[in-house]
Design an enzyme around this catalytic site. Structure first.
Site, short mmCIF file in Angstrom:
data_model
loop_
_atom_site.label_atom_id
_atom_site.label_comp_id
_atom_site.label_asym_id
_atom_site.label_seq_id
_atom_site.Cartn_x
_atom_site.Cartn_y
_atom_site.Cartn_z
CG ASP A 1 -2.12 0.91 1.04
OD1 ASP A 1 -3.12 0.76 1.75
OD2 ASP A 1 -2.06 1.79 0.16
C1 GLC Z 1 -4.29 4.45 0.08
C2 GLC Z 1 -5.18 3.30 0.48
C3 GLC Z 1 -5.35 2.30 -0.61
C4 GLC Z 1 -5.28 2.99 -1.96
C5 GLC Z 1 -3.84 3.47 -2.12
C6 GLC Z 1 -3.61 4.21 -3.45
O1 GLC Z 1 -3.56 4.92 1.18
O2 GLC Z 1 -4.91 2.61 1.68
O3 GLC Z 1 -6.61 1.64 -0.39
O4 GLC Z 1 -5.62 2.09 -2.99
O5 GLC Z 1 -3.43 4.29 -1.04
O6 GLC Z 1 -4.35 5.39 -3.48
#
Ligand code: GLC
Length: 725
Positions: free
Chosen positions: A284
């Site tokens: 993430d």
């Molecule tokens: C965010 C979220 C994730 C998302 C990613 C990209 O912090 O936790 O669900 O897809 O970053 O935006």
């Protein structure tokens, strides 16, 4: 054909042949695995590491981004969309890459790209997997038309804590229903072929157990057992992986004290060995850096080493991989094989979506104009919104409203557009959102509107009171500001702000018929609302077509059929409260409030009453492994055609571990004309009776079970059966 043309064609054929012979990975007739390996054989470690680098695009940093692309330091891109931009970035990448490796473009298309469908928590309240799959399919169509090939969805977390702002992205508290939604969305996003310019690769997330965070506070530490992992958090992943999900995103949080981004147990033992996932695993946002901040890693080099060694294959935005992995390989700390394995899945994803066969496949400006915002997509979002809304109260059948009524539409959400889309709205176009006021004006003849602002004190909502004065019925549009929902948001309370409750109270004192429509992304405390209205419709954040869906339901053009996928507590002090709790020997309750939830899992009213009768089971006693058929008659006692979601629960009476109160094991929608009766039958196999036993093995233990069928998790008919000798 003249000589010159023949020579040109021959030259072209030779070039292509040479090209294919020099670059066998460009030969679309070879299996993808072969193509990837032939490409990897030509790549340096540096080039492989670049494929693991997932970089966000910001318009204000365009030149720096393009410089990184030109240097071959970018493997995939997030936050860049639109065919013109993505085509230009692709062109730049290919011009500077002797191996013809294209970029891949990712985005958070959670419930729509430009035309927004209801939030996932709402969609799950439809219990309609075909409709949810269609909703994901049209979202994919818009996203792909905008130059994207992968979406960070569906989110598969399961929460029992409405204080958590990201509960809006989930599919509710139940693993069985959430698994059905996981499968539907994965199939919807990925469609029949990942290399179609109308589909995108799914990225299921957040692996795993993110929702178990403490006190509903986002990012706060998680501490859950392996039993919880197996029983609650893994089932939707099993379903999505079986449906072919192409990628996985790891969680921000930890398991057993180890950050998911470093967890070999989660990312290898569970994801690869137990769930047999063989696609791409990415972090993430910045999780390799977050581990340093939270004290689980001293520096980026250690984070990169621990991340790559536990099975992470792509680094979202932390740049720890691109900055450290080459040194780690040169120092012998990390093997080239590990890098190659990671690069394999990163490149395989690009082959799967067709980018090596046509790197410009997704950048067709004509298709972009035709697809985005099309009537087909708006209709799918309208149908989805209509089925996702839940009727929670309808005293004296005040709904549906007749067209001769004088109707006032008032409150902070009466003419709201932006917030009707909820959060995670990608490039959602608020100007296209149909408001409740606009929807009602389409559907009824005598409509007055009195909108207020979200923070307007109740005494200052004069427009609301003026509009209500001459009305027979007042539709009061209330809700929660979207600033309290979504990522990095949590609330200690789950109630509406006082100014809205006071507005409702003043309108109620007028003696008019009051219909409340609620716009929110989490279960809210509703006791005051229920006591101050005749009808309550839970509309969630219904998306672009929300106002029309509300009007269709309130005016009877559609009949409510949604059922709650998340228990509504009476107030936050009850949290966590959910239907499938483990049993206990005594019912100790909170003494200061009424017992039980405000609304149970599976609850939802209709304009019809549905009768359940003649429940039968094919046998009262059978050997384990015998399919059990359960039947029940459903009768529409109302005056409208309607859809009823029939739910089947199983209660394990005695087990080697403490069993749950009950668990959803099947559901079916049935549409009935007025007065019609249909028999609904379910055939249950072993999965319906399995329990994770005292040796942590999924098995059917011999003994007694109660099969329950009903309209929600509390109102059921039951039959007992015995399995085993
Ligand atoms: C965010 C979220 C994730 C998302 C990613 C990209 O912090 O936790 O669900 O897809 O970053 O935006």
């Amino acid at each position: 054909m003249n000589k010159k043309t023949v020579i040109t064609i021959l030259a072209l054929v030779c070039t292509l042949t040479l090209h294919a012979e020099n670059k066998p990975w460009m030969n679309k007739n070879l299996p993808i695995r072969e193509r990837v390996n032939s490409l990897l054989d030509q790549m340096t470690v540096k080039e492989m590491i670049a494929e693991l680098n997932l970089v966000p695009y910001y318009a204000e940093q365009d030149s720096a981004f393009r410089a990184a692309v030109a240097k071959g330091r970018v493997g995939a891109v997030l936050k860049a969309s639109g065919t013109a931009l993505n085509r230009s970035l692709q062109k730049l990448a290919l011009k500077n890459n002797h191996l013809s490796i294209p970029l891949m473009f990712h985005e958070d298309v959670i419930h729509g790209y430009k035309t927004i469908s209801p939030i996932p928590l709402a969609e799950a309240c439809s219990w309609d997997t075909a409709m949810v799959r269609r909703s994901a399919a049209v979202a994919a169509k818009e996203a792909a038309a905008a130059g994207l090939q992968l979406t960070y969805a569906p989110m598969l977390d399961i929460s029992v804590d409405p204080r958590w702002g990201r509960i809006m992205e989930t599919s509710g508290e139940d693993p069985f229903l959430a698994s059905a939604m996981a499968r539907a969305r994965t199939l919807g996003f990925q469609g029949g072929s990942l290399s179609s310019p109308f589909t995108v690769m799914a990225c299921i997330k957040h692996f795993a157990g993110y929702a178990s965070l403490t006190a509903g506070r986002d990012y706060l530490y998680t501490d859950f057992s392996q039993r919880q992992l197996e029983e609650r958090y893994l089932p939707p992943y099993r379903a999505a992986i079986a449906a072919g999900a192409g990628s996985v995103m790891c969680s921000y949080t930890s398991f057993n004290g180890i950050p998911a981004t470093f967890s070999r147990f989660l990312n290898h033992d569970v994801l690869r060995d137990e769930l047999h996932f063989d696609g791409l695993l990415m972090t993430d946002w910045c999780t390799l850096s977050n581990a340093i901040t939270e004290g689980a890693s001293p520096d980026g080099r250690t984070s990169a080493e621990r991340g790559i060694k536990c099975g992470i294959e792509m680094d979202m935005t932390s740049h720890r991989f691109i900055d450290n992995l080459e040194d780690l390989v040169n120092s012998g700390a990390v093997s080239k094989d590990i890098i190659r394995e990671a690069a394999f899945h990163a490149l395989e994803a690009k082959f799967k979506v067709g980018l090596f066969d046509d790197p410009y496949l997704y950048f067709n400006e004509k298709r972009e104009k035709e697809v985005i915002g099309s009537e087909e997509i708006r209709q799918a979002c309208l149908d989805m919104a209509t089925e996702s809304m839940v009727l929670l109260q309808n005293k004296n059948d005040v709904l549906p409203l007749s067209t001769d009524k004088k109707i006032a539409v008032v409150g902070p959400f009466a003419e709201q557009q932006e917030m009707l889309m909820g959060k995670w709205t990608a490039k959602g176009d608020a100007s296209k959102v149909i408001t409740v006021a606009a929807g009602m004006r389409e559907a009824a003849a005598h409509v007055s509107v009195g909108a207020s602002d979200y923070r307007t004190p109740a005494d200052s909502c004069t427009a609301c009171y003026d509009a209500a004065q001459s009305a027979d019925v007042v539709i009061v549009c209330l809700g929660e500001h979207t600033g309290y929902i979504g990522e990095a948001t949590s609330t200690a309370r789950i109630s509406l702000p006082n100014n809205q409750l006071k507005l409702l109270d003043k309108l109620y004192q007028s003696g008019k018929k009051i219909v409340v429509v609620l716009f929110n992304g989490r279960p809210l405390q509703t006791d005051f609302i229920l006591a101050h209205c005749d009808a309550l419709l839970e509309a969630w954040y219904p998306g672009t077509m929300g106002g029309r869906a509300v009007a269709n339901l309130l005016m009877g053009k559609a009949v409510p059929s949604g059922k709650l996928c998340q228990t509504f507590p009476r107030e936050s002090g009850q949290i966590p409260i959910f239907y499938n709790m483990y049993r206990t020997f005594g019912n100790i309750r909170h003494l200061d409030i009424a017992d039980g939830p405000q609304f149970p899992f599976g609850f939802g009213l209709s304009y019809n009453k549905y009768g359940y009768s003649n429940m039968s089971v094919s046998t009262n006693s059978a050997a384990i492994g015998t399919p059990i058929t359960v039947s029940v008659d459903i009768t529409n006692k109302g005056s409208r055609e309607g859809r009823e979601v029939v739910q089947l629960y199983v209660k394990d009476i005695i087990a080697t571990v403490v069993p749950k109160l009950k668990e959803l094991k099947a559901f079916r929608s049935v549409t009935l004309s007025p007065g019609e009766t249909k028999t609904v039958s379910f055939t249950l196999d072993d999965d319906a009776f399995k329990i994770l036993n005292d040796e942590m093995k999924w098995t059917v233990e011999k003994g007694d079970f109660e099969i329950q069928v009903g309209c929600d998790s509390e109102h059921v008919l039951t039959k007992k059966i015995h399995l085993g000798d």
